[in-house]
Each structure stands twice: as C-alpha cells, then as structure tokens.
Design a protein around this motif. Structure first.
Motif: not given
Length: 91
Positions: A29-36, A38-43, A48-57
């Motif tokens: 969850g933590a890694a997914g939130a961080a990655g999400g 970062a990708i969300g900031a670019i997008a 929203l990217g952190a939330a999606i990444g956290a759920g996926t992670g």
C-alpha cells in the motif's frame, strides 16, 4: 517531504508484531501510494494517483502474502509428512 519520511519510518517500525501478510499488505500500500502519487503528479492529480496506487498496492501485497503463506504451509506439511514417514520406516 521530511514529515512524510518520519511517518513512514515510524509506521514501518510499528510493523514488528504483524504477520508477513500484514507487513506485505502495508508495504504494498505504501509503495503503491508513492508510485501512484508520482504518476498522478505527472498526469495532474497526485491525490487520485496515490489513492489508486494505494488500493492496487494493498491488494497485490495481500495476495502475494497469502500466496507466500500457503507455500510455506505446504512446505511445512511436506517436512512433517516426510519426518513421519521416515520415523515409521525405522521400526
């Protein structure tokens, strides 16, 4: 950024009493939130990217932890069965 790192370090130190699946779920969850984030900031939407990444992670960490625990349980059962078979063969 520093407060975030402090929170992460404290959270990871609190994982000492958790099972491996719980640790992997939180780490995922933590890694997914961080990655999400970062990708969300670019997008354009880091939250929203952190939330999606956290759920996926969280989901992937949980599933991997469950899979690993089932492998470990099967291994332990094989060891016990082999030990019992070896003991019954010595009689």
């Amino acid at each position: 950024m520093l407060p975030f790192l402090v929170v992460v370090i404290v959270a990871m130190a609190g994982c000492a009493g958790l099972s491996q699946t719980e640790q992997r779920t939180l780490t995922g969850g933590a890694a997914g939130a961080a990655g999400g984030a970062a990708i969300g900031a670019i997008a354009g939407n880091a939250g929203l990217g952190a939330a999606i990444g956290a759920g996926t992670g969280l989901l992937s960490g949980f599933l991997y932890g469950q899979h690993d625990e089932s492998k470990q349980a099967a291994y332990q059962k094989g060891v016990q069965d082999g030990y019992k078979q070896a003991q019954s063969g010595r009689r």
